[in-house]
Write a protein that holds these residues in place. Structure first.
Motif, PDB file in Angstrom:
ATOM      1  N   SER A  80      64.526  45.847  47.952  1.00  0.00           N
ATOM      2  CA  SER A  80      64.170  44.726  48.739  1.00  0.00           C
ATOM      3  C   SER A  80      64.750  44.338  49.957  1.00  0.00           C
ATOM      4  O   SER A  80      66.120  44.738  49.984  1.00  0.00           O
ATOM      5  CB  SER A  80      64.072  43.288  47.639  1.00  0.00           C
ATOM      6  N   SER A  97      65.865  38.322  51.249  1.00  0.00           N
ATOM      7  CA  SER A  97      64.660  37.965  50.308  1.00  0.00           C
ATOM      8  C   SER A  97      65.031  37.621  48.983  1.00  0.00           C
ATOM      9  O   SER A  97      66.102  37.483  48.738  1.00  0.00           O
ATOM     10  CB  SER A  97      63.815  39.470  50.455  1.00  0.00           C
ATOM     11  N   SER A 115      60.800  40.900  46.275  1.00  0.00           N
ATOM     12  CA  SER A 115      59.985  40.691  47.342  1.00  0.00           C
ATOM     13  C   SER A 115      59.842  42.052  48.136  1.00  0.00           C
ATOM     14  O   SER A 115      59.541  41.920  49.367  1.00  0.00           O
ATOM     15  CB  SER A 115      60.280  39.520  48.255  1.00  0.00           C
TER      16      SER A 115
END
Length: 890
Positions: free
Chosen positions: A799, A803, A823
């Motif tokens: 990720s 995030s 994410s």
């Protein structure tokens, strides 16, 4: 059997033809460019043929061609599309092999695959190149390939004895037989040696060495003869197949093929030797045929016939046995089916009128029916001191008690009919007698008892029923004619019914044979292991031949197992096992009813395939009698089917082991590369930082010093995580993982993970949502902490910085659900099922990691009776969901 029946196609052959045509319509065609050795021009001829096919509009692709630097061969590559070879790494080196997937994707009409006997590099899909070719053919692609005679499985050992060279790369003969076309590439020995000396085959240095060893003139002459003979045999077989397919019963004398009729006579041995000499002088192939009729033969003659079979096989004949009530029809039928040009039969030199009449009648009928097939009649020796053969023909074929029963039956019926004759009349009595005689064959009464019944019933009818009674005198002429006609009709009807009954019995036996073979083939096809094959073998042989059965498989190439398979119906003592071992080593039948070690109570048969002996089958009939010739032939067919199935299973095992080795090497390579990278990176960091500390300026600079110490800590944590993962996986694999269960709060578990990973999560936004009043979990705190750390580490790795990562814990029914989502980009859908496999890493991901973390997490969660799953979030990113029961059973 009349001429029309001889011309009628055999149903079994018709079915085989249909199956072959159906198979050929969906599979590719194989053409082999065949030669005696390297250097004769096989590849050159193959490329020439490919260029011609290309000019004719055929889509031709080069799969792999070895030109060996020959200029004239390389020139023929121009204009032909070539598939790039596949690079395969093996033990630190890269090798080029045929790329099957690329060819299948292109789906050309014709592909060129040189050197059919080549052994592929480990890591290839198939162990042998001929297996690659089979896959191409099964996908409907035509193949041109090359092959030398020494690489055929059945010829490798002979080549070894001739040349002293061990041929390690071989091709099963079945591949050669499967070829649609075989083109022999032949040059003279002197021409080949000239090419060698000019360096057109090998380099000059290698050529001089080759001429002194493998390429000696004598060796090449023998190899050339083998190649020519093998090709000639194939042409002869193709001719016979064509005639069968076209239902042509005319003999084409394109070559010489002899057939000798043999029987239980001791003179058949001389006839077999005579035929062998004639076949040798004509350079012809030959077959020996025995026609089994309903006529019974003595035990002595059975042994003589078995000796004649053995002699014919030893002298190189193809032995054929068949059943028929008409010997001449059977001989003519087999001769036409096998394109025989000459039939050889024997005769005795007895001078009595009975034998002369019988012999002349047989020869005359055979000459009449044989048509354009030549017939040789070979004289035997005089029977000094022995019973003439014609006496044997007069011996009753039915048991004596059958004659007694038929006679007593007529007497009994005479008494019964006499008591009611004044009601039914003497003409009706004749019809009742005639009915009785017609029924007798249905109860297996032979011609002798039937003729006796016809004669005795005629006398009884005359004496007791035709006026005047109790005398053989007949008053009326019409009654005399009626009596004569009665005897003729009764005899003919009885004999014809008897013949029909015999033909029916032959058909029943043939049907039983076909049914037995079908059942065996069906059960063997569904057998998945050697144990299944052994069980099917024992059960089928026991049921079909009413015998005890023992089966012993081989342990290694030249060693038989010391004990029979557990499916065997009886055990063997040491002496019997030594006989079985002799059969295994020599590949010949031995034991009871044979000429080798005949004192054994068993008859042992080798399980032979083209790759060698695979084991031994021993049988002991319940009645201790020798198998009939038809039974012996059926057993041979059984053993061939069984040997092929055993070989198939062994080859499957070899393929599985080969695949296992390849997977192990692949796993080793993956593990080695992963661990080496994972070790190298932190160790390099630690070494670099430690060496920097030797610099006094850096050591006195606290900010730089702290940064170096932080890098050392991060690298040490990375090393520690790698070691922990390896140790955890070892614990899971060993099955020695024991949980230290206690009651813990899920919040404490998640907070502990956050504290342990505070440096890693510093650049991520962690959002935690834990349900209030969540019950305590009974778990191993350390293992579950490690499982969550591995999952969270995966989310951090894949990720972007800054995030959000979400951690949620809640209760669902009686389970605690822990969700970890990020994410990032999520996972490709096709990889979701493999995420938790050991050492699996998503293709295209950045370097680093061993691929063990998620697999360990899965193992730890499942050890708690829980489950773990991965999916993609609808809004983007990955989601890991863990479910653990609040109460763990046990």
């Amino acid at each position: 059997m009349n001429d029309e029946e001889l011309k009628r196609p055999d149903p079994d052959q018709l079915l085989d033809r249909i199956k072959k045509e159906e198979s050929a319509s969906v599979q590719g065609k194989l053409k082999i460019f065949f030669g005696m050795c390297a250097g004769v021009g096989k590849t050159y001829s193959m490329l020439n043929a490919a260029q011609k096919a290309r000019r004719d509009g055929v889509n031709v692709v080069i799969g792999i061609v070895e030109t060996h630097g020959r200029t004239e061969t390389e020139e023929l590559l121009d204009g032909l599309e070539s598939v790039q070879l596949k690079n395969i790494e093996y033990r630190g080196s890269y090798f080029k092999e045929l790329d099957l997937d690329a060819i299948l994707k292109l789906n050309p009409i014709l592909v060129l695959v040189d050197e059919l006997a080549h052994t592929n590099i480990p890591g290839s899909r198939h162990a042998k190149r001929y297996q690659d070719v089979l896959e191409l053919l099964n996908n409907g692609i035509d193949v041109y390939t090359t092959l030398n005679v020494q690489h055929l499985e059945s010829r490798a050992e002979i080549v070894n004895k001739i040349t002293g060279t061990v041929v390690r790369e071989t091709v099963p003969d079945s591949i050669f037989d499967r070829a649609e076309e075989v083109e022999l590439i032949d040059i003279t020995i002197d021409k080949l040696l000239e090419r060698l000396s000019e360096g057109k085959v090998y380099t000059v240095e290698r050529s001089s060495l080759a001429i002194q060893n493998f390429f000696r003139k004598g060796n090449l002459t023998a190899l050339r003869e083998m190649a020519l003979r093998l090709t000639a045999e194939r042409v002869d077989k193709d001719l016979r197949d064509y005639k069968t397919e076209q239902n042509i019963d005319i003999v084409w004398k394109s070559g010489q093929r002899l057939m000798v009729a043999i029987g239980p006579s001791p003179f058949s041995a001389n006839l077999i030797r005579w035929t062998r000499r004639l076949a040798y002088s004509l350079e012809a192939t030959w077959i020996a045929v025995y026609v089994e009729t309903n006529r019974k033969i003595s035990e002595e003659n059975k042994n003589t016939l078995a000796d004649n079979f053995s002699l014919a096989k030893e002298l190189g004949a193809e032995v054929i046995t068949t059943q028929d009530t008409d010997i001449i029809s059977a001989l003519v039928r087999i001769a036409r089916e096998n394109n025989v040009t000459q039939i050889i039969i024997g005769k005795t030199r007895e001078s009595n009128s009975i034998s002369n009449l019988s012999r002349k009648s047989f020869v005359r009928e055979l000459l009449r029916r044989s048509g354009d097939i030549d017939v040789y009649v070979v004289g035997g020796e005089k029977t000094s001191g022995k019973k003439p053969a014609w006496i044997e023909t007069l011996r009753p074929q039915s048991p004596f008690h059958r004659y007694v029963i038929s006679f007593l039956l007529i007497i009994l019926l005479t008494v019964i009919f006499y008591s009611v004759s004044h009601h039914i009349g003497y003409q009706t009595v004749s019809l009742l007698f005639l009915l009785t005689i017609s029924i007798l064959p249905l109860f297996n009464f032979g011609p002798g008892p039937i003729l006796l019944a016809a004669l005795s019933s005629a006398f009884c009818w005359d004496y007791f029923f035709i006026p005047p009674k109790f005398t053989f005198t007949i008053a009326k002429v019409e009654d005399t004619l009626m009596l004569i006609m009665y005897f003729i009709v009764a005899s003919v009807a009885g004999l014809l019914t008897s013949k029909i009954r015999k033909q029916q019995l032959f058909l029943q036996q043939k049907e039983q044979r076909t049914s037995s073979l079908y059942n065996l083939t069906k059960e063997l096809s569904s057998a998945n292991t050697i144990d299944d094959i052994a069980e099917v073998t024992v059960n089928q042989i026991k049921r079909t031949f009413d015998s005890d059965v023992v089966i012993i498989f081989y342990e290694s190439e030249n060693k038989l197992r010391t004990k029979p398979h557990s499916s065997s119906t009886v055990a063997l003592d040491d002496n019997e096992w030594h006989i079985a071992n002799w059969v295994f080593m020599n590949g010949q039948k031995a034991g009871r009813f044979s000429n080798t070690l005949s004192l054994s109570s068993f008859t042992f048969y080798p399980l032979k395939s083209k790759s060698g002996s695979l084991g031994v089958v021993g049988i002991k009939t319940t009645n201790l009698q020798m198998l009939s010739f038809d039974q012996e032939s059926l057993l041979d067919t059984f053993l061939t089917q069984i040997a092929n199935t055993v070989e198939r299973e062994y080859l499957n095992d070899v393929a599985k082991k080969s695949l296992l080795v390849q997977e192990s090497e692949k796993l080793y390579k993956t593990l080695f590369n992963s661990i080496s990278h994972e070790l190298k990176t932190p160790i390099t960091t630690i070494i670099g930082a430690a060496s920097s500390l030797n610099d006094q300026k850096i050591f006195n600079n606290k900010s730089i010093l702290n940064k170096l110490l932080e890098e050392i800590n991060i690298a040490a944590d990375r090393l520690n995580r790698l070691v922990e993962n390896l140790l955890d996986m070892a614990r899971l694999e060993s099955g020695n993982l024991k949980l230290k269960l206690d009651w813990h709060s899920v919040a404490d578990l998640i907070n502990s993970v956050m504290n342990r990973m505070k440096n890693e999560i510093a650049e991520r936004k962690i959002k935690i949502n834990i349900q209030e009043d969540l019950p305590l979990l009974k778990l191993d705190f350390g293992l579950m902490e490690q499982a969550l750390r591995n999952i969270l580490h995966n989310s951090i790795e894949y990720s972007p910085k800054q995030s959000e990562i979400y951690i949620e814990a809640k209760q669902l029914n009686n389970n605690c659900i822990i969700n970890i989502s990020d994410s990032g980009k999520g996972f490709p859908e096709e990889t979701l099922e493999k995420l938790f496999d050991k050492f699996y890493r998503i293709p295209g991901t950045k370097a680093g990691g061993t691929g063990l973390g998620l697999s360990i997490s899965k193992g730890f969660v499942e050890a708690h009776g829980g489950t773990i799953a991965a999916s993609n979030r609808p809004s983007g990113g990955a989601l890991f969901s863990i479910s653990i029961p609040f109460v763990i059973e046990g």
